[in-house]
Design a protein around this motif. Sequence first.
Motif, PDB file in Angstrom:
ATOM      1  N   ARG A 127       3.482   2.096   2.880  1.00 60.73           N
ATOM      2  CA  ARG A 127       4.848   1.885   2.419  1.00 60.73           C
ATOM      3  C   ARG A 127       5.719   3.095   2.760  1.00 60.73           C
ATOM      4  O   ARG A 127       6.868   2.935   3.208  1.00 60.73           O
ATOM      5  CB  ARG A 127       4.884   1.662   0.909  1.00 60.73           C
ATOM      6  N   SER A 128       5.192   4.278   2.582  1.00 60.61           N
ATOM      7  CA  SER A 128       5.984   5.470   2.888  1.00 60.61           C
ATOM      8  C   SER A 128       6.322   5.539   4.376  1.00 60.61           C
ATOM      9  O   SER A 128       7.396   6.029   4.745  1.00 60.61           O
ATOM     10  CB  SER A 128       5.226   6.733   2.458  1.00 60.61           C
TER      11      SER A 128
ATOM     12  N   ASP B 138       0.851  -1.192   0.000  1.00 59.03           N
ATOM     13  CA  ASP B 138       0.000   0.000   0.000  1.00 59.03           C
ATOM     14  C   ASP B 138       0.887   1.243   0.000  1.00 59.03           C
ATOM     15  O   ASP B 138       1.823   1.346   0.808  1.00 59.03           O
ATOM     16  CB  ASP B 138      -0.893  -0.025   1.253  1.00 59.03           C
ATOM     17  N   SER B 139       0.609   2.189  -0.878  1.00 62.54           N
ATOM     18  CA  SER B 139       1.496   3.345  -1.034  1.00 62.54           C
ATOM     19  C   SER B 139       1.621   4.173   0.249  1.00 62.54           C
ATOM     20  O   SER B 139       2.705   4.656   0.586  1.00 62.54           O
ATOM     21  CB  SER B 139       1.004   4.236  -2.184  1.00 62.54           C
TER      22      SER B 139
END
Length: 323
Positions: free
Chosen positions: A273-274, A269-270
Motif C-alpha cells: 500500500r505504501s 497489504d501495508s
Amino acid sequence: MEEGKLWCCVVMVLTLMRSACGQLKAGFYSSSCPNAEGIVRSTVQSHFNQDPTIAPSLLRLHFHDCFVQGCDGSVLISGSSAEKTALSNTGLRGFEVIDDAKSQLEASCLGVVSCADILAWAARDAVVLTGGPSWSVPTGRRDGTVSLSSQASNLPSPLDPVSVQRQKFSAKGLDDHDLVTLVGAHTIGQTDCRFFSYRLYNFTATGNSDPTINQSFLGQLQAMCPKNGDGLRKVALDSGSAAKFDVSFFKNVRDGNGVLESDQRLWEDSATRSEVQKYAGTVRGLFGLRFDFEFPKAMIKMSSIEVKTGSQGEIRKVCSKFN
C-alpha cells in the motif's frame, strides 16, 4: 589464515556478482548489427499503427518470458508442451511482431540478434508508444533451449494474494517496490471478464460481491460483465486511461477501482500500500514523474533475470523453434 580464506571468498563472490550484472550492456550490437534496435522499433511501430492494443501484449509477453527460465525467449517456442501452452499464458499475443522483427534482422544481420533481446526492446518500445518513458535496454541475451509448460506454474495469477505475489517476485530477486512498479504496467492492459467476474456476483459463496470494490465501479463492471455473459469480453485494467501509460492505475487501486483481485489486494497489504501511495496522484504531476523514473529501473532489473549470455543457449534463426 582462515580470515584470509574468508576474505578471498567474499572477493570472489563480489567479482562474480559484478560479472553477472555486467554481462548485458546497452549497445551490445553496435558493431555486429548497428541497425538492430531501429529495426525492432520500426516493426513495433508498424504493428502498433494497425492495432494499438498490441502494446500491452508485448509488455506482457516479455514479463511472462522472464518469469520462466529467465529472459531467454522460451515463451516464443511453439509446440504442444511448450511454455506458451500453459494455462497461465492464456491470451498471450504479439508473437507475430517478434517474428516479423526477427525475419528482418536475419536479412540484415544473419544469426546475430537473439529473440530474447528483440522481446526486451519491443517491451520498451511498447511503453514509449503509449506515452510512457524510454530507457536504454541492456542487451546480449542468448536464447534458451528449453520451453516446457510445466515450468510456468510460478507465473503470477490474478487470484494471488499479496503474500503469494511477494513470494513469486522474491524468487526472481524482485522486492515489494519492484512488484508494485511492474504491476503498474496494467495501466495499458486489458483482461477478460472470466478472470474477475467471480468478484462481482458470488465472491463469498453467498451471492455477495467483493467488498473491496468501490460500489459505483461495481455497477460499471457488472454492466460490462453480466452474470452468465460473455467471459471473453475485454475490459480495461485502467478505467479511464486505458490507452495511456500513466499513474491512473494506482489511483484506481487506491480508490477501490482495481479490476483484478491481485491488483486491488495491493492496497490491503501495508507494505505494498505504501508503494501504491507513492505513485497514486495526478496523472502527470510529481507522482507521474516518479513512476516514469522508477518503471525503467524495475524493467531493467526484471529483464536481467537468469539471462543466458556468452556461450550459453543459442541465437535462434526462427523465434518459434529451436535451431
